[in-house]
Design an enzyme around this catalytic site. Structure first.
Site: not given
Length: 213
Positions: A84-86
């Site tokens: 996951n990325h922000a």
């Protein structure tokens, strides 16, 4: 009476080292595997935990749980929450991991806000070659995942899904039979009982399976 292969054996079919039982092979506490679940890979079968379970980081705490009697084909990948990325700001670029001052001011909450929880695969699930399972998905007992599928949402028990994104193609059995199969849960029987009743388990007569002793 013979009771089938030893579930503690990494190579249950000695002539075919490409087939491995995963439970005795994997010692990562973040991965839970049931008895008799196997992975088939002609080149890297023993590297399942590192090559097929991706972005699985201790600090995030998510778990991959796979039930008993599952068949996992070559190249299946489980993408865990660490991928996951922000998404809370303008950029999704992971500046913080490169250091050099870019880590300053980083709020880990921007990552954890997008976590989807554990990935769970039920019992007696067949996952076709090169399928990709995304974070937080639950796959029900008896489901079939088509080769090269990308599974982005939960799969109901005894459902066949395929495609990118994977969608339901059909139900393997009627709702009544599916409910009864989940209730019977033959995969939880003692192995002697399973061995004795293989004809009913392999068959398609739910009444016979329910009568199995």
């Amino acid at each position: 009476m013979p009771l089938g292969p030893d579930p503690r054996s990494i190579h249950p079919v000695p002539a075919h080292p490409r087939i491995v039982f995963l439970k005795p092979l994997i010692d990562d506490p973040k991965i839970e595997i049931g008895d008799y679940t196997y992975y088939d890979d002609p080149e890297n079968a023993r590297l399942f935990a590192s090559r097929n379970v991706l972005h699985h980081y201790d600090f995030l705490g998510d778990t991959l749980r796979i039930g008993r009697f599952c068949a996992i084909a070559t190249g299946v990948r489980f993408i865990m929450n660490g991928a996951n990325h922000a998404l809370t700001g303008f950029s999704t670029f992971p500046f913080n991991i490169f250091g050099g001052g870019w880590e300053e001011g980083f709020d880990v909450g921007t990552i954890t806000a997008g976590l989807r929880g554990d990935t769970v695969v039920g019992n007696d699930v067949w996952i076709g070659a090169e399928a990709v399972i995304l974070p937080g998905v639950t796959i029900g007992d008896g489901a079939v995942i088509g080769a090269f599928s990308v599974v982005a949402k939960d799969v109901a028990p005894y459902t066949i899904v395929a495609g990118n994104p994977a969608v339901e193609r059909r139900r393997r059995f009627s709702p009544d039979v599916t409910e009864r199969l989940v209730r019977v849960a033959w995969w939880n029987w003692p192995i002697a009982r399973i061995t004795k009743n293989l004809a009913a388990i392999r068959g398609a007569d739910i009444d016979a399976l329910e009568r199995a002793d």
